[in-house]
Design a protein around this motif. Structure first.
Motif, short mmCIF file in Angstrom:
data_model
loop_
_atom_site.label_atom_id
_atom_site.label_comp_id
_atom_site.label_asym_id
_atom_site.label_seq_id
_atom_site.Cartn_x
_atom_site.Cartn_y
_atom_site.Cartn_z
N TRP A 33 0.83 -1.21 0.00
CA TRP A 33 0.00 0.00 0.00
C TRP A 33 0.86 1.26 0.00
N TYR A 34 1.91 1.27 0.82
CA TYR A 34 2.74 2.47 0.94
C TYR A 34 3.90 2.47 -0.06
N GLY A 35 4.26 1.30 -0.58
CA GLY A 35 5.40 1.24 -1.49
C GLY A 35 6.68 1.67 -0.82
N GLU A 36 6.77 1.45 0.50
CA GLU A 36 7.91 1.92 1.29
C GLU A 36 8.36 0.84 2.26
N LEU A 37 9.64 0.84 2.59
CA LEU A 37 10.16 0.03 3.68
C LEU A 37 10.77 0.91 4.76
N ASN A 38 10.66 2.22 4.59
CA ASN A 38 11.17 3.16 5.57
C ASN A 38 10.05 3.51 6.55
N LEU A 39 10.23 3.14 7.82
CA LEU A 39 9.17 3.33 8.80
C LEU A 39 8.86 4.81 9.05
N SER A 40 9.86 5.68 8.96
CA SER A 40 9.62 7.11 9.14
C SER A 40 8.71 7.65 8.05
N ASN A 41 8.96 7.25 6.80
CA ASN A 41 8.11 7.71 5.70
C ASN A 41 6.70 7.16 5.81
N ILE A 42 6.57 5.92 6.30
CA ILE A 42 5.24 5.33 6.48
C ILE A 42 4.45 6.12 7.52
N VAL A 43 5.09 6.51 8.60
CA VAL A 43 4.40 7.28 9.64
C VAL A 43 4.02 8.66 9.12
N GLU A 44 4.92 9.32 8.40
CA GLU A 44 4.61 10.64 7.84
C GLU A 44 3.44 10.57 6.86
N GLU A 45 3.39 9.49 6.08
CA GLU A 45 2.27 9.30 5.15
C GLU A 45 0.96 9.12 5.92
N GLN A 46 1.00 8.39 7.01
CA GLN A 46 -0.21 8.21 7.82
C GLN A 46 -0.61 9.50 8.51
N SER A 47 0.37 10.29 8.91
CA SER A 47 0.06 11.58 9.53
C SER A 47 -0.67 12.50 8.57
N ALA A 48 -0.26 12.49 7.29
CA ALA A 48 -0.86 13.40 6.31
C ALA A 48 -2.16 12.86 5.71
N ASN A 49 -2.25 11.53 5.54
CA ASN A 49 -3.36 10.97 4.77
C ASN A 49 -4.13 9.86 5.48
N GLY A 50 -4.12 9.85 6.79
CA GLY A 50 -4.93 8.89 7.53
C GLY A 50 -4.17 7.64 7.91
N TRP A 51 -4.42 7.17 9.14
CA TRP A 51 -3.81 5.93 9.59
C TRP A 51 -4.33 4.78 8.74
N LEU A 52 -3.58 3.71 8.71
CA LEU A 52 -3.99 2.55 7.92
C LEU A 52 -5.33 2.00 8.41
N LEU A 53 -5.54 2.01 9.72
CA LEU A 53 -6.80 1.52 10.28
C LEU A 53 -7.77 2.65 10.60
N LEU A 54 -7.43 3.87 10.23
CA LEU A 54 -8.32 5.01 10.46
C LEU A 54 -8.20 6.00 9.29
N PRO A 55 -8.64 5.60 8.08
CA PRO A 55 -8.42 6.43 6.88
C PRO A 55 -9.50 7.49 6.68
N PHE A 56 -9.51 8.51 7.53
CA PHE A 56 -10.60 9.48 7.50
C PHE A 56 -10.14 10.92 7.27
N TRP A 57 -8.91 11.14 6.82
CA TRP A 57 -8.49 12.50 6.48
C TRP A 57 -7.42 12.43 5.40
N GLY A 58 -7.08 13.56 4.83
CA GLY A 58 -6.11 13.61 3.75
C GLY A 58 -6.61 12.92 2.49
N ASP A 59 -5.70 12.34 1.73
CA ASP A 59 -6.05 11.69 0.47
C ASP A 59 -6.80 10.38 0.66
N SER A 60 -6.85 9.85 1.88
CA SER A 60 -7.59 8.61 2.11
C SER A 60 -9.09 8.83 2.13
N ALA A 61 -9.52 10.04 2.50
CA ALA A 61 -10.95 10.32 2.60
C ALA A 61 -11.53 10.57 1.21
#
Length: 423
Positions: A189-217
């Protein structure tokens, strides 16, 4: 000067994040375990061990809610006689506790604890080593723990520790496969193996289990419901990964390698003093790292929910100077909450039989994780495929899954009930 500054920052991060954040969580987790189990069993937990002020003429001791209990436990184990039986293989016997606790602490270095902070005009990430292969590094290092437990059982030259070591090999290797397969949907889903980038993506576009803001909404991305549909394989991955972490850390209901009712004490029966304590330090440290990995990949890591992180950014989108400390507090709150969940499960769910443990890993989780990978890949690829191709892929996935379930059900022989000798 820049070299000395960088070395100083690395040392501060190693000492601060490992020895002042993660390592203190081990005795704190032991205290939580005692208090939580006492609440569940309707009894009083540790509440008296404190500072003995009466020895200095005061009228009353300072109990401090029993928080000194972990320190008393550590002092007791440190001062106990370090007894080494004559019949053990001494070099491996001494090596085993170190191989149990060290890998758990080494894996801390790739876990991001907070957003970057700025010191002396330089941005510093709150992660010891920002590797592009974070999850793979954690799996590679944590897999070494099995050698410590195995060597402990084998080097003890005793029957019950040896059985505990053999159980550990089969259990940990089995569930490592489930762990690896379960996070593949996340990495796809993230196309990443860098945990810092994965967290920043979730911060901007919704957690994986809570996709309710950013580009996930859907209301922010033009009606694309992919993130919401992907919640299904994401939740399955979360479920398999979390249960597999319980098995990897030898926690109830998967603590068969050290099952007291069958093996006296398991692989550490012949150990005493600090060598005995190091096994428990390794178990709790592994529990802390497992919880940190779950929080990082599925629950947003250090990020706040519902895009509240935007309030910690300036007009240019840069983090304000204190955001790293706020995010560190958020991460630790999530981490402690998940540690409490680990403890709750231990005192709620009964222990599995060993055949049930292995059946769950090989017959259920392995196949479920594999099917989940194909489901996640189909959902991710669906926008690029034609409708007909997507439908054909979905039908094939359903047919293969149903056939697999049928084969497993047919091959699973039902044992006749045990009616005893008279029957």
């Amino acid at each position: 000067m820049d070299l000395l500054f960088n070395i100083a920052i690395i040392l501060i991060k190693v000492i601060g994040l490992t020895f002042m954040v993660v390592l203190p969580l081990v005795p704190i987790s032991v205290y939580f375990e005692r208090r939580f189990s006492a609440i569940i069993q309707d009894r009083v937990g540790p509440n008296r061990v404190g500072i003995p002020l009466t020895l200095f003429g005061a009228k009353k001791d300072f109990s401090f809610f029993g928080l000194v209990q972990p320190m008393a436990d550590g002092l007791k184990l440190f001062l106990k006689e370090d007894f080494t039986p004559v019949h053990v293989r001494k070099s491996f016997y001494w090596l085993a506790p170190a191989l149990t606790v060290i890998p758990a602490l080494v894996t801390v270095c790739v876990v991001p604890f907070g957003s970057p902070i700025t010191i002396n005009g330089e941005e510093i990430k709150l992660v010891i080593a920002d590797l592009d292969v974070g999850p793979l590094f954690i799996f590679a290092i944590s897999s070494l723990t099995v050698y410590g437990i195995t060597l402990a059982g084998w080097s003890s030259n005793s029957k019950f520790p040896f059985i505990g070591g053999v159980r550990s090999v089969a259990q940990m290797i089995s569930y490592e496969i489930c762990l690896g397969l379960s996070i593949i949907p996340v990495l796809l889903w993230y196309g990443e193996l860098n945990l810092s980038n994965i967290v920043e993506e979730q911060s901007a576009n919704g957690w994986l289990l809570l996709p309710f803001w950013g580009d996930s909404a859907p209301w922010n991305n033009g009606g694309d419901y992919s993130a919401w549909i992907f919640w299904i394989p994401a939740f399955l991955a979360f479920l398999i990964f979390t249960i597999s972490i319980f098995a990897e850390t030898n926690r109830m209901p998967f603590d068969l390698p050290e099952c007291e009712t069958e093996l006296v004490g398991g692989y550490h029966t012949e150990y005493s003093s600090m060598k005995f304590a190091m096994f428990f330090m390794g178990e709790y440290a592994a529990m802390v790292i497992g919880s940190a990995l779950i929080v990082t990949m599925f629950l947003g890591g250090w990020s706040l929910p519902f895009n509240w992180d935007s309030s910690l950014q300036d007009a240019q989108g840069n983090w304000v100077w204190f955001s790293g400390l706020v995010h560190l507090a958020v991460f630790m709150t999530k981490l402690v909450a998940f540690i409490l969940f680990f403890i709750l499960v231990r005192w709620t769910v009964p222990r599995f039989r060993y055949d049930q443990l292995m059946r769950l890993g090989w017959v259920i989780f392995f196949e479920a994780a594999l099917i989940n990978v194909f489901l996640a890949a189909l959902i991710i690829a669906a926008p690029e495929l034609k409708v007909v191709s997507t439908i054909i892929g979905a039908v094939l996935l359903v047919v293969v899954s149903a056939a697999l379930i049928w084969v497993l059900k047919v091959s699973d022989k039902k044992e006749a009930p045990n009616s005893g000798h008279l029957g």
